[in-house]
Design an enzyme around this catalytic site. Sequence first.
Site, short mmCIF file in Angstrom:
data_model
loop_
_atom_site.label_atom_id
_atom_site.label_comp_id
_atom_site.label_asym_id
_atom_site.label_seq_id
_atom_site.Cartn_x
_atom_site.Cartn_y
_atom_site.Cartn_z
N ARG A 276 47.08 58.82 50.30
CA ARG A 276 46.72 59.18 49.05
C ARG A 276 45.61 60.09 49.05
NH1 ARG A 276 46.85 54.02 45.49
NH2 ARG A 276 47.02 55.56 43.91
N ASN B 286 41.86 42.28 48.13
CA ASN B 286 42.51 43.62 47.57
C ASN B 286 41.33 44.14 46.37
OD1 ASN B 286 43.24 45.74 46.52
ND2 ASN B 286 45.10 45.17 46.31
N PRO C 202 39.44 45.32 40.32
CA PRO C 202 39.93 45.73 39.02
C PRO C 202 41.20 46.48 39.22
CG PRO C 202 38.33 47.18 40.33
CD PRO C 202 38.47 45.77 41.14
N ASN C 203 41.65 46.25 37.81
CA ASN C 203 43.21 46.76 37.42
C ASN C 203 44.26 46.12 37.97
OD1 ASN C 203 42.20 48.96 35.57
ND2 ASN C 203 41.25 49.85 37.64
N GLU D 12 41.24 42.73 54.73
CA GLU D 12 41.23 43.65 53.50
C GLU D 12 42.67 43.99 53.36
OE1 GLU D 12 38.96 47.24 53.96
OE2 GLU D 12 40.50 48.37 52.95
N TYR E 11 52.54 51.07 42.99
CA TYR E 11 52.31 49.55 42.98
C TYR E 11 53.34 48.53 43.14
CZ TYR E 11 47.52 51.72 42.82
OH TYR E 11 46.39 52.51 43.04
N ARG F 247 51.28 48.56 35.78
CA ARG F 247 50.56 49.58 36.09
C ARG F 247 51.16 50.80 37.34
NH1 ARG F 247 45.75 48.91 40.40
NH2 ARG F 247 44.89 50.99 40.23
N ALA G 119 39.68 49.79 43.48
CA ALA G 119 38.77 50.89 43.71
C ALA G 119 37.40 50.48 44.29
CB ALA G 119 38.82 51.46 42.33
N HIS H 100 45.81 46.16 50.57
CA HIS H 100 46.45 47.26 49.56
C HIS H 100 47.85 47.04 49.64
CE1 HIS H 100 42.30 48.43 49.48
NE2 HIS H 100 42.20 48.66 50.70
C1 DQA Z 1 44.73 49.56 45.83
C2 DQA Z 1 44.19 50.84 45.95
C3 DQA Z 1 43.16 51.49 45.59
O1 DQA Z 1 43.02 52.73 46.14
C4 DQA Z 1 43.48 51.31 44.15
O2 DQA Z 1 42.01 51.98 43.40
C5 DQA Z 1 43.82 50.33 43.63
C6 DQA Z 1 44.80 49.53 44.44
C7 DQA Z 1 46.03 49.10 46.25
O3 DQA Z 1 46.32 47.98 46.56
O4 DQA Z 1 47.06 49.88 46.88
O5 DQA Z 1 43.28 49.74 42.64
O6 DQA Z 1 43.76 48.53 46.27
#
Ligand code: DQA
Length: 145
Positions: free
Chosen positions: A106, A73, A9-10, A97, A22, A17, A76, A99
Site C-alpha cells: 500500500r 492491530n 482506531p477505525n 503485530e 479490509y 469500512r 494507523a 494487519h
Molecule cells: C490496518 C492497516 C493500517 O495501515 C490502517 O491504518 C488500518 C488497518 C490493517 O489492519 O490492515 O487502520 O492496520
Amino acid sequence: MRLLLLNGPNLNLLGQREPGIYGRSSLASIEITLREQAESEGIVLDCFQSNFEGALVERIHKCMGQTEGILINAGAYTHTSIALRDALAGVAIPYVELHLSNTYAREPFRHQSLLADRAIGVVCGFGAMSYSLALQGLLHHLRQS
Ligand code: DQA
C-alpha cells in the site's frame, strides 16, 4: 493462560469500512471466532478496541501481571505511535503485530511500523484470517518458552 486482543482506531468500522481492502467481517464476528479458537486451546481471550491512543496505552498497562501475550492491530497508530511502542516495551509482554491488509503493498507511509521490530512476529495481508494466524503464532511462541 490469558491473552489480549487489541484493536486500534477505525477497526470498529470493520465490515463497513473500505470492504475491498479490509473485507466484510465485522470486528464483533472476528472477536467471536478468535475467542472460540482461543477457548478450544484452553485460553481466555480478552478483547479491547479504542479509537484513542491513550486508552490503548492504559489497556496495555493493565496487562501487567494479568496477561501473558498480546495480539495487536494498532491500525494507523502502527505507523505513528511512539506511545504504543513504549507501552508495549514498558510492560515487557510478548506481542504479535497484525494487519488485515498487506501494508507493504500500500502507500509508502504504511510501510513503516513503530511496533514491528520488538514484536515476536508480524502477520499481514490475510484479511480476517490474519487474526487467527497471529493467535497461532503467539501460542506457538508462548508454549515454546
Ligand atoms: C490496518 C492497516 C493500517 O495501515 C490502517 O491504518 C488500518 C488497518 C490493517 O489492519 O490492515 O487502520 O492496520
